[in-house]
Design an enzyme around this catalytic site. Structure first.
Site, short mmCIF file in Angstrom:
data_model
loop_
_atom_site.label_atom_id
_atom_site.label_comp_id
_atom_site.label_asym_id
_atom_site.label_seq_id
_atom_site.Cartn_x
_atom_site.Cartn_y
_atom_site.Cartn_z
N SER A 266 -5.41 -76.59 64.81
CA SER A 266 -5.32 -77.20 63.48
C SER A 266 -4.18 -76.65 62.63
O SER A 266 -3.03 -76.76 63.01
CB SER A 266 -6.66 -77.03 62.79
OG SER A 266 -6.70 -77.83 61.65
N HIS A 267 -4.53 -76.01 61.51
CA HIS A 267 -3.50 -75.55 60.57
C HIS A 267 -2.86 -74.23 61.01
O HIS A 267 -1.93 -73.76 60.36
CB HIS A 267 -4.12 -75.37 59.19
CG HIS A 267 -5.23 -74.36 59.17
ND1 HIS A 267 -6.48 -74.62 59.70
CD2 HIS A 267 -5.27 -73.08 58.74
CE1 HIS A 267 -7.24 -73.55 59.57
NE2 HIS A 267 -6.52 -72.60 58.99
N LYS B 259 -12.70 -84.93 59.05
CA LYS B 259 -11.86 -85.17 57.89
C LYS B 259 -10.61 -85.90 58.37
O LYS B 259 -10.28 -85.86 59.55
CB LYS B 259 -11.53 -83.86 57.18
CG LYS B 259 -10.96 -82.74 58.04
CD LYS B 259 -10.96 -81.45 57.22
CE LYS B 259 -10.19 -80.33 57.89
NZ LYS B 259 -11.07 -79.44 58.67
N ASP C 268 -3.28 -81.01 63.21
CA ASP C 268 -4.03 -82.04 63.95
C ASP C 268 -4.37 -83.25 63.10
O ASP C 268 -5.17 -84.10 63.52
CB ASP C 268 -5.31 -81.43 64.54
CG ASP C 268 -6.24 -80.87 63.47
OD1 ASP C 268 -5.76 -80.49 62.39
OD2 ASP C 268 -7.46 -80.83 63.70
N ASP D 27 -1.78 -81.69 58.25
CA ASP D 27 -1.73 -80.44 59.01
C ASP D 27 -1.50 -80.68 60.51
O ASP D 27 -1.23 -81.81 60.93
CB ASP D 27 -3.00 -79.61 58.78
CG ASP D 27 -4.22 -80.19 59.49
OD1 ASP D 27 -4.25 -81.42 59.69
OD2 ASP D 27 -5.13 -79.42 59.84
N ASP E 133 -6.00 -83.74 60.22
CA ASP E 133 -7.23 -83.97 59.48
C ASP E 133 -7.18 -83.48 58.04
O ASP E 133 -8.07 -83.79 57.25
CB ASP E 133 -8.46 -83.42 60.23
CG ASP E 133 -8.36 -81.95 60.54
OD1 ASP E 133 -7.33 -81.33 60.20
OD2 ASP E 133 -9.31 -81.40 61.14
N ARG E 134 -6.14 -82.72 57.69
CA ARG E 134 -6.04 -82.25 56.30
C ARG E 134 -5.03 -83.08 55.53
O ARG E 134 -4.15 -83.71 56.12
CB ARG E 134 -5.58 -80.80 56.25
CG ARG E 134 -6.56 -79.85 56.87
CD ARG E 134 -6.13 -78.42 56.60
NE ARG E 134 -7.13 -77.50 57.16
CZ ARG E 134 -7.29 -76.26 56.76
NH1 ARG E 134 -6.53 -75.77 55.82
NH2 ARG E 134 -8.22 -75.50 57.32
C1 VG1 Z 1 -11.10 -73.30 57.39
C2 VG1 Z 1 -11.47 -74.00 56.09
C3 VG1 Z 1 -12.58 -75.00 56.33
C4 VG1 Z 1 -12.16 -75.98 57.42
C5 VG1 Z 1 -11.74 -75.22 58.67
C6 VG1 Z 1 -11.19 -76.13 59.75
O1 VG1 Z 1 -12.21 -72.56 57.86
O2 VG1 Z 1 -11.85 -73.06 55.12
O3 VG1 Z 1 -12.87 -75.66 55.13
O4 VG1 Z 1 -13.21 -76.86 57.74
O5 VG1 Z 1 -10.73 -74.28 58.35
O6 VG1 Z 1 -10.11 -76.85 59.28
P1 VG1 Z 1 -12.37 -70.98 57.64
O7 VG1 Z 1 -13.60 -70.58 58.37
O8 VG1 Z 1 -11.11 -70.34 58.16
O9 VG1 Z 1 -12.46 -70.77 56.16
V1 VG1 Z 1 -8.90 -77.32 60.35
O10 VG1 Z 1 -8.03 -78.51 59.63
O11 VG1 Z 1 -8.12 -75.81 60.58
O12 VG1 Z 1 -9.72 -77.72 61.76
CO CO Z 2 -6.90 -79.53 60.90
#
Ligand code: VG1
Ligand code: CO
Length: 543
Positions: free
Chosen positions: A113-114, A376, A279, A277, A281-282
């Site tokens: 993801s991010h 998302k 993937d 981001d 979804d953000r």
């Molecule tokens: C983070 C965010 C959370 C989100 C998750 C996955 O998790 O705070 O809101 O759902 O990333 O997002 P954490 O446990 O690091 O706070 V993504 O777009 O990285 O799959």
């Molecule tokens: Co993501």
């Protein structure tokens, strides 16, 4: 083509976090690492035999190699069919949609993801269930248990499948259907929004920049924004997915997408701007001269979603993760609809969406989505904004200002302390936990503590309980601090401190966020001793 049973041993630390298993890429590339986890996915869901799955990823380093391994393992375990995005690409929301549309048994998304990508950065694997959403905790727990007792995995010895060729392929008796990663998703978007109106907006000279951050949304944004909606060529920036995301953090926030924020605040600002981001979804929403916090964006969308055809019937209810600001609660209250507070992570929205209790949900971390998929969805949020702007004729800034005038403003910020010593971070959380009962009644800069607890969630649909989901401290007057440790990092611990203060006096709606939150910020330090625990004098990332 020979099927092999490979002897292996459990590998420590394969516990899925907030969103799948994330590790350094080199860890994933290590002997048996990916294979052990994939076999544990099959074992955790009662085997892959006879099942159909979707497979795709965000294109980061190791994406296609991992896809080939997963395909060989699925074939060896007797899966019936895998639907895979061309070149093993699929955004997370597009994968969720495909799982649902094709009524498959679930899917594997290869993404961290991010998190940054590359051989020295991060890789990840997550499993989504048949509703298209992230596997809930009972499923991820079963997978983790499987990793702890694994003794062997099944894999086919075979050549790589040509994933660049759309169409049907065969691997050891399993069908592989390579599909265009964008088409089904683009069609879904067209059913939700009034594309004609948005097209007319662009035709009238409305300007936009979309920063795909060298990640997976590039092809989706180009197809939908530039081709379907006829936004000017060049609207999409950094639109080619690269294995290392151009060396950046594919995280759409004012820190990692700073050039875009500078652009909208400068003299050549477009009317509207957004970013997504790794993937897809953000989302980050910007207008000329304005940054919209994700929590505010959720509230604005909840207040106006009925202006888009897909939501014309109104919203069944809304949900937000606990640390997300309570701006959306005020909209729900005004509309007389239910509002749910869930733990961090999209997997907790799935049951509410499936049961038809909520239509829209969101997280402060730039995640917004609806019941159209079970993830998302970055571009979806951007299109909903565009639809609302086209319908109201307002600028993003005016829409936000009017929202604050109506509902008041939830000033909000998140402070991240990244890669801190894990034991120190745990110790800080434990110390906080032990003084929760004594905090109410005590006075700090932000005022008197009204309540202090550790959030636990009772799912109203399946009645499961999730504990230890963040410590929250609420002050008289409604200001709030939340402390939790991240479940997506790959180095040490990341402490997240979420800060919120509500204001509804019309002359105080335009104060700087730092000023509005200064008492809350100092109270967080007074209560938790953040500096001492992290060894940092200030957060690494403030969003
Ligand atoms: C983070 C965010 C959370 C989100 C998750 C996955 O998790 O705070 O809101 O759902 O990333 O997002 P954490 O446990 O690091 O706070 V993504 O777009 O990285 O799959
Ligand atoms: Co993501």
């Amino acid at each position: 083509m020979e099927k092999r049973t490979v002897q292996t041993q459990p590998i420590e630390g394969q516990k899925p976090g907030t969103s799948g298993l994330r590790k350094k890429t080199k860890v994933f590339m290590g002997p048996h690492y990916l294979e052990n986890f994939v076999q544990s996915i099959w074992n955790g869901i009662g085997g892959a035999a006879g099942k159909t799955f979707v497979l795709g990823g965000d294109g980061r380093y190791f994406n296609e190699q991992a896809a080939q391994v997963i395909l060989r393992m699925a074939a060896a375990s007797g899966a019936r069919k895998i639907i895979v995005g061309q070149n093993a690409l699929l955004s997370t929301p597009a994968a969720s949609h495909l799982i649902r549309k094709r009524k498959t048994d679930g899917g594997i998304i290869m993404s961290a993801s991010h998190n940054p990508g590359g051989i020295d950065e991060d890789f990840g694997v997550k499993f989504n269930i048949a509703n298209g959403g992230p596997a809930p905790e009972d499923v991820t727990n079963r997978m983790f248990e499987a990793t702890e007792t694994l003794t062997s995995y099944e894999i086919l010895e075979a050549q790589d499948v040509d994933l660049s060729a759309i169409g049907s392929h065969e691997l050891g008796g399993m069908e592989i259907e390579v599909v265009d990663p964008v088409q089904d998703y683009a069609e879904l978007m067209e059913t939700l929004f009034e594309f004609d109106k948005i097209r007319a907006l662009f035709a009238g000279g409305f300007t936009m920049k979309f920063d795909a951050m060298h990640a997976v949304t590039g092809p989706y944004a180009k197809e939908i924004l530039e081709r379907h909606l006829q936004a000017a060529p060049g609207t999409v920036l950094n639109g080619n997915p690269e294995p290392d995301f151009g060396g950046g953090h594919p995280d759409p926030n004012p820190i990692w997408a700073k050039p875009l924020v500078d652009l909208v605040m400068g003299p050549d600002a477009p009317d509207f701007a957004a970013a997504s981001d790794g993937d897809g979804d953000r989302n980050m929403i910007l207008g000329r001269g304005v940054y919209v916090t994700p929590s505010d964006s959720l509230a604005v969308l909840a207040a106006n979603a009925h202006l888009a055809p897909g939501y014309a019937a109104g919203l069944a209810g809304v949900a937000r993760s606990m640390p997300t600001s309570r701006a959306v609660d005020l909209v729900a209250q005004a509309k007389g609809i239910e509002c749910f507070e869930t733990p961090t992570g999209w997997k907790f929205f799935g049951n509410l969406l499936d049961a038809g209790r909520v239509t829209l949900c969101g997280e402060e971390s730039a995640g917004t989505g609806s019941d159209h998929v079970r993830e998302k969805d970055g571009l979806w949020a951007v299109l909903l904004w565009l639809n609302i702007l086209a319908e109201t004729g307002l600028s993003a800034k005016d829409l936000l200002m009017q929202h604050w005038e109506t509902y008041g403003r939830n000033y909000y910020s998140r402070h991240d302390y990244e890669a801190v010593d894990a034991l120190n971070a745990e110790a800080m959380m434990n110390a906080l936990r032990s003084k929760l009962s004594s905090l109410p009644g005590q006075t700090f800069d932000a005022g008197v503590v009204q309540s202090a607890d550790e959030f636990a969630y009772d799912d109203p649909i399946d009645l499961s309980r999730s504990e230890g989901q963040g410590i929250r401290i609420v002050f008289d007057g409604g200001s709030r601090i939340v402390f939790r440790l991240s479940g997506t990092g790959t180095v040490g611990a990341t402490l997240r401190v979420y800060l919120e203060a509500y204001e509804n006096h019309s002359d105080k709606l335009q104060v700087s966020v730092e000023t509005a939150l200064s008492d809350i910020i100092s109270s967080a330090q007074q209560i938790a001793g953040i500096r001492e625990a992290t060894g940092r004098t200030k957060p690494d990332v403030t969003t």
